[in-house]
Scaffold this motif. Sequence first.
Motif, mmCIF file in Angstrom:
data_model
loop_
_atom_site.group_PDB
_atom_site.id
_atom_site.type_symbol
_atom_site.label_atom_id
_atom_site.label_comp_id
_atom_site.label_asym_id
_atom_site.label_seq_id
_atom_site.Cartn_x
_atom_site.Cartn_y
_atom_site.Cartn_z
ATOM 1 N N GLY A 154 0.820 -1.200 0.000
ATOM 2 C CA GLY A 154 0.000 0.000 0.000
ATOM 3 C C GLY A 154 0.857 1.255 0.000
ATOM 4 N N LYS A 155 0.647 2.099 0.995
ATOM 5 C CA LYS A 155 1.403 3.351 1.096
ATOM 6 C C LYS A 155 2.705 3.193 1.873
ATOM 7 C CE LYS A 155 -2.719 6.304 0.850
ATOM 8 N NZ LYS A 155 -3.471 7.419 1.485
ATOM 9 N N TRP A 156 2.935 1.997 2.433
ATOM 10 C CA TRP A 156 4.144 1.753 3.213
ATOM 11 C C TRP A 156 5.240 1.134 2.354
ATOM 12 C CZ3 TRP A 156 4.877 3.456 8.078
ATOM 13 C CH2 TRP A 156 3.740 3.822 8.826
ATOM 14 N N ALA A 157 6.491 1.495 2.651
ATOM 15 C CA ALA A 157 7.640 0.900 1.968
ATOM 16 C C ALA A 157 8.805 0.800 2.946
ATOM 17 C CB ALA A 157 8.047 1.732 0.753
ATOM 18 N N VAL A 158 9.515 -0.309 2.877
ATOM 19 C CA VAL A 158 10.685 -0.533 3.723
ATOM 20 C C VAL A 158 11.840 -0.976 2.827
ATOM 21 C CG1 VAL A 158 11.657 -1.828 5.645
ATOM 22 C CG2 VAL A 158 9.227 -1.224 5.663
ATOM 23 N N ALA A 159 12.998 -0.359 3.017
ATOM 24 C CA ALA A 159 14.198 -0.740 2.275
ATOM 25 C C ALA A 159 15.351 -0.900 3.261
ATOM 26 C CB ALA A 159 14.546 0.321 1.230
ATOM 27 N N ALA A 160 16.094 -1.980 3.127
ATOM 28 C CA ALA A 160 17.233 -2.235 4.010
ATOM 29 C C ALA A 160 18.392 -2.766 3.189
ATOM 30 C CB ALA A 160 16.864 -3.230 5.103
ATOM 31 N N GLY A 161 19.599 -2.364 3.578
ATOM 32 C CA GLY A 161 20.778 -2.819 2.854
ATOM 33 C C GLY A 161 21.958 -3.040 3.774
ATOM 34 N N LEU A 162 22.672 -4.137 3.558
ATOM 35 C CA LEU A 162 23.855 -4.484 4.336
ATOM 36 C C LEU A 162 25.064 -4.426 3.413
ATOM 37 C CD1 LEU A 162 24.905 -5.605 7.121
ATOM 38 C CD2 LEU A 162 24.769 -7.874 6.069
ATOM 39 N N GLN A 163 26.053 -3.616 3.764
ATOM 40 C CA GLN A 163 27.259 -3.463 2.953
ATOM 41 C C GLN A 163 28.490 -3.830 3.767
ATOM 42 O OE1 GLN A 163 28.290 -0.247 -0.183
ATOM 43 N NE2 GLN A 163 29.135 0.556 1.719
#
Length: 208
Positions: A154-163
Motif C-alpha cells: 500500500g502506502k508503506w515501503a521498507v528498504a534495508a541494505g547491508l554493505q
Amino acid sequence: LDYHSVIGTELVPQGGLSFHLNTTADLKALVSKGFRNPIIREMYMFPPATTDLEPERMMNYELSFTQRFNGRGHFGANLFYIKGDNLITNVRIDGKPRNVNSGEFKNWGVELSGDYRIDSHWSLNANYSHLRMDTPLDGAPEGKLYVGTNFQQGKWAVAAGLQSISGLYLTTGDAPEKENYTLLNATVSYKVVPCATLFVKGENILDS
C-alpha cells in the motif's frame, strides 16, 4: 579530444561491441581510455598542493555478461582490467601532506550483480566486487559486498541494505594499513499524499 594550453592535446577514445546471445542474454566488450588534467586545487591551493603534477591516464578493458529472467530479475558478471599511470594521490613527505603522481599501476577484478522480484511486495538485490591491485591505492577496497531488500504494501515501503567492505587501504607504502567494516542502513516511508512522503532513515545501525 581534450586540449590544454600547457599540457597539450590528448585523444580519449572509447569503443565497444554488443552481442545478443538470445532474447534474454547479452555479451558486451568495451575498451575505453580515461584522462584527467590536475585541477587548480591540487596544484596551487593549500597543502598538499604540488605544481609539477602530471595528468592521470588509464586504459580500461571490460567483458560483461547479462542474463534476464522473464521480467522478474537479472544477473550480471563483469571482468575488467585497468592499466594506468600518474594517478594523483596524497602522501606524507617529511611529515607533511603532498599530492604526487603514483606512477604506473595495474588493476583487475570481477563484479557480480543481480536482482529478483519475489512477488508484488518483496524484491532482493545484491552485488559483489573484488579488486586485485599490483600497486595498492589509498581509498581502494579489495572486496565489497552489498545485499538489500525492499518491501512495499500500500502506502508503506521498507528498504534495508547491508554493505561489507574488506581490505580498504587507509595508507599505502612500506607499512600499509587496511580496514574492514560493515554498514546496515534502513528506511521506512509512508506516502501521505501522491506528492508527499514521510520517511525515517537509520544509518550504520550496527555501529560497526
